[in-house]
Each structure stands twice: as C-alpha cells, then as structure tokens.
Enzyme design. Structure first.
Site, mmCIF file in Angstrom:
data_model
loop_
_atom_site.group_PDB
_atom_site.id
_atom_site.type_symbol
_atom_site.label_atom_id
_atom_site.label_comp_id
_atom_site.label_asym_id
_atom_site.label_seq_id
_atom_site.Cartn_x
_atom_site.Cartn_y
_atom_site.Cartn_z
ATOM 1 N N LYS A 78 -3.318 -3.352 47.923
ATOM 2 C CA LYS A 78 -3.588 -3.384 46.596
ATOM 3 C C LYS A 78 -3.186 -1.880 45.968
ATOM 4 O O LYS A 78 -3.330 -0.971 46.663
ATOM 5 C CB LYS A 78 -5.042 -3.726 46.852
ATOM 6 C CG LYS A 78 -5.761 -3.823 45.277
ATOM 7 C CD LYS A 78 -7.396 -3.826 45.237
ATOM 8 C CE LYS A 78 -8.008 -4.318 44.038
ATOM 9 N NZ LYS A 78 -9.406 -4.848 44.126
ATOM 10 N N SER A 158 -10.813 -8.658 41.255
ATOM 11 C CA SER A 158 -9.589 -7.808 40.860
ATOM 12 C C SER A 158 -8.571 -8.056 41.715
ATOM 13 O O SER A 158 -7.492 -7.677 41.304
ATOM 14 C CB SER A 158 -10.156 -6.547 40.653
ATOM 15 O OG SER A 158 -10.639 -5.871 41.787
ATOM 16 N N SER A 182 -14.565 -8.642 44.253
ATOM 17 C CA SER A 182 -13.023 -8.779 44.246
ATOM 18 C C SER A 182 -12.324 -8.981 45.260
ATOM 19 O O SER A 182 -10.921 -9.316 45.157
ATOM 20 C CB SER A 182 -12.522 -7.374 43.629
ATOM 21 O OG SER A 182 -12.806 -7.132 42.296
#
Ligand code: GLN
Length: 495
Positions: A78, A158, A182
């Site tokens: 990420k 997210s 998330s």
C-alpha cells in the site's frame, strides 16, 4: 506452469521449496498480469527492477535451503508504507515527489524474509475514505462487476488498490492498513480475506500516519491460511514504535486446525441495524449456522454503546489526522505551491496545503481542528474519548463472560458503483464503516472472510472479531467459516 500469479502464498511457498518453479518465474507472471491490468489502477508505482533483483536473491536463498515462508513470494505494498528509494505518496498530491530514505518496519520485515516487492498500491488519500475515490491517482477499480453490467465498481477503501490487486491475481498478497475498516471493507468488496490485527501487533513505524491511536497494518490475502502466514511475517515488537507490544509472535498458521467445537461465538444484537439489506441479514444467519454446525456455541450478546461508535470515530480520527497532517507544510516533504512576489511563509503554508490536500482530507483537517479547539475540546473530543472507553468496555465485558469471538457482517452492502456515493452527503459514505469502526476504537483484531454473493453476483464478507492478541484463535474460527462457506468464485476478466 501456467497462471503462477494465481497461487496462494502457501502453494507458492511449497512450489518454490520443491523447485516446481522459481521466484523469477513467479515474479514474471505477476509483472505480466500487472502490465495487463492498468485499467484497474491498482498499482500506482511499479517496481519491476526491484522485483526482479529480489526474486533472483530469493532464488539463491531457496537454493541454499532455509528460506522463510515469504521468500520469493511477490506482493504489493500500500502506498501508505514508506519504502526506501521508492515513491511513497499516500495517494496525496502533497507528497508528490517524496521518496523516503528509510523503510517502514513492516515492509523491512517482509523484505528481510525475502518477499518480492512488485510496487505500490492505490488507496484513498491518507487512507481517508471507503471507496478509493479520494486518491490523487484516480480511483482503483474493482475487478468484480454486477452480472450483466459494465458499471465500474469501487474495490472499497482505503486499501482499494491492495484489494483489487489480490482479487485480480496481480500479486499473491498485499499489505493494507486499517484505521476504521480499510482492510476489512475492501476485502469484503473484492472477495478476499483481510485481517486487522490487534492494535500494537504490527509496528506503525514508517507508515504514514492517519489517526495514530487507531491505525494498524495487516495482510490482505486470498485466504485465511495466507493471512496467518503473512501476519507472522509482519508482526513483532519494534522499539521505534512505543505502541508496539513486546510479546511473542506465535505460529499463526499452526493455529489453523479448523476445530471450533465448544467455542462461544457472540452475535451482537446492536449490529442488526435499521434498513439492513435482506441479503446481508441472510448471509449473517448463514454464517451463524455454519459455525453452529461446526460445533461452536452461538450466544446472543449485547454491545450497548455500538450506536455511538461511528460518531465517536468521526471525531477522534479527524482530530488525530489534523494533528498528524500538520507536518505537511511545503517545507519538509513533497509538494510546495508556486508563490507570488510578496508572499510570506503564511501564504506558502496556505497555498501548499490548499493545493496539496484533496477535499476529503481538507474536510477532516477542518473537523479535527474544530473538535480540538479550546471551546469545543470537552464537548466533542473528550466526550468521544469517553464513548470510546465505553465501547471498549462493552467488548471487555463480553469477552470476560466467556465469548471467544463475535460474528457480524463486514459491510452494510456489496461494492457500490464509482461515483454513486462520492457525490452524496459524506455521511452516507461514512455509514459504510458502521460494522468496522468499533473494532479500531477498542483496539481489537478482526477479520473479513468472503462468505457469499449478492443477487448480482458480487462478493459479500462476514467479520469475526477476536480477543486482543488472540489472532491465532480468531484465524482458526475464520478458517472454519471459510471452509464451510466454500467461497471460490473469481471475477471474470474484462480488463
Ligand atoms: N473509511 C474510514 C475513514 O474514511 C476508514 C479508513 C481507514 O480505515 N483507513 O476514515
């Protein structure tokens, strides 16, 4: 061997060890899949040179024997994790051009064990969002589509890029972070497994901060076994993060017996929210039956302060974010606005922050500074902290009464269309997190397991919440659920 990129971590580990294929071959399969999947906007910084060099090193290591589980396994990271020499932008314009000189502890651990980094993954800006639409790169796209429709759907947020990449077989697994859901919500939206560990289980050092008392890194994988393997590689005490906990990291994979006989699974009454779609209610029922049939004891429980969790979260998270994001001032990191003659430092700050932060981040900074301001601190921030303590106590009480894990839906709906919610009142988007934020407020571990599909064929997830630092038993309950649910569907390739 075809389709190496579709393997689980466990299968890749075994195949690498018995020399069925090399990490170089596995890595090429993933790099090829990534290059064919630009339409998903999952990878935002590709690092093929690094991946190839790491794969060669891993192959050498494997040839010598004694390789770690993740040695030679290609994964995605990420964009919130700082990676040395590789752009790390938190999907924000304000970090445009920022290339860290250091590696986050979690990614350093993964690297140390021989994992191969394919690149950085899309996400909501500073991890604020539930649909990936706040990203400066543009939204990642869910590889799943509704039956008979080509409407592009959100992979959730997210950690949407991580979820899309794992679901579309671009990498074997990915790192995510979870401040309010998330990891779990995108996992549920894309038919993969997402684990948010106990707060303090994985180091936050080198992860770009959103809300420090809630943020936690965790694995996003194809299945529960892979989540166990990956968590083992990511977890551990780190003196550089004072909230990381100094306790041993157990062998999580060894906990996967599938035996849940006699375990007490709580079904919280307060999660039966008004307007819950029938499909979600039905999935929850089915999950309950699966665990009962596997020998668990099902008990109705009450978590009375649940309804205050979302409002408390949306005070605490912005408060912490406003403070954490104060460091982006045009001086130390990334973007600085072009200035006019006569502009001073104040104009430089103002213009940089106005240009650098997107609308959702600006909203959070404003809400956060408001709830922390002298006149409102007690009314909002302190009250939210008290509510948080009550929410945690609800869970403590239930666990003290002998409940081993709690079963809830992961999300109130399946994946929605890109644009469908972003144009609406932001509170509608925040409601996505109704089942997940309680866990972060209480610091607990929780996992989302794909358990069924909606009428349009989209994946749906169930969430299991565990006792603090008991990820092993939690993963085992999830493993039992996974086996009963037998979710094997894959998105059909359109990209
Ligand atoms: N959707 C939640 C938010 O926007 C949670 C985000 C997260 O877990 N990082 O704050």
């Amino acid at each position: 061997m075809d389709d190496l990129n579709r393997l689980t971590i466990a299968a890749a580990r075994d195949g690498l060890r018995d020399k069925s294929f090399t990490s170089a071959e596995l890595t090429e399969a993933c790099l090829g899949a990534i290059d064919g999947a630009d339409a998903l906007r999952a990878f935002v910084h590709k690092t093929p040179e690094i991946a190839r060099a790491q794969a060669a090193q891993a192959d050498a290591q494997i040839a010598q024997g004694a390789a770690a589980d993740l040695c030679g396994v290609p994964i995605g990271i990420k964009d919130l994790f700082c990676t040395e020499g590789v752009a790390s932008q938190a999907a924000s314009r304000i970090l445009d051009g920022f290339v860290p000189q250091y590696e986050s502890s979690v990614t350093a651990q993964l690297r140390g064990q021989g994992a191969v980094m394919l690149g950085k993954l899309n996400m909501d800006e500073f991890a604020m969002g539930s649909s990936n639409e706040t990203s400066v790169y543009g939204a990642a796209v869910n590889p799943w589509r509704r039956a008979g429709s080509d409407t592009p759907l959100t992979p959730g947020g997210s950690s949407g890029g991580s979820a899309a990449a794992v679901a579309a077989d671009l990498c074997l697994a990915a790192t995510g972070t979870d401040t309010g859901g998330s990891i779990r919500q995108p996992a549920a939206f894309t038919g993969i497994t997402g684990l948010k560990p106990t707060y303090g289980r994985c180091s936050r050092w080198g992860i770009i901060a959103f809300a420090s008392s809630l943020d936690q890194a965790g694995p996003m994988t194809r299945d529960v076994r892979d989540a166990a393997i990956m968590l083992g590689a990511m977890a551990g005490h780190d003196p550089r993060d004072s909230t990381s906990v100094d306790i041993p990291v157990p062998d999580f994979e060894a906990a996967l017996t599938g035996d849940v006989r006699g375990k007490r699974i709580g079904i919280p009454n307060e999660y039966r929210i008004e307007g819950m779609p029938d499909e979600i209610a039905k999935l929850w029922e089915e999950g309950t039956s699966m665990l009962r049939e596997a020998g668990a004891e099902i008990v109705e429980i009450s978590l009375p302060h649940t309804k205050y969790a979302l409002p408390a979260y949306y005070v605490i998270a912005p408060a912490e974010a406003s403070s954490n994001l104060a460091r982006y001032d045009g001086v130390r990191f990334g973007h600085r606005a072009a200035l006019d003659a006569g502009d001073g430092i104040t104009e430089m700050y103002e213009k940089t922050r106005a240009e650098g932060f997107g609308a959702e981040v600006q909203r959070r900074v404003m809400v956060g500074t408001y709830v922390l301001s002298a006149g409102f601190y007690d009314a909002y921030y302190n009250r939210a902290r008290k509510v948080r303590a009550l929410i945690k106590k609800d869970f403590d009480d239930v666990f003290a009464a002998g409940v081993d894990a709690i079963l809830t839906p992961a999300t109130p709906s399946a994946a929605f269309g890109l644009g469908e919610m972003s144009d609406a009142d932001p509170v509608r988007m925040y409601l996505n997190d109704v089942f997940t934020v309680t866990v972060n407020l209480a610091g607990l571990p929780a996992i989302s397991v794909p358990a069924g599909r909606d009428a349009e064929g989209l994946p749906l997830g169930l969430q299991l919440i565990g006792r603090p630092f008991e990820e092993g038993p939690l993963l085992n309950a999830a493993y039992s659920l996974e086996r009963s649910a037998g979710f094997v569907a894959k998105p059909s390739k359109w990209w």
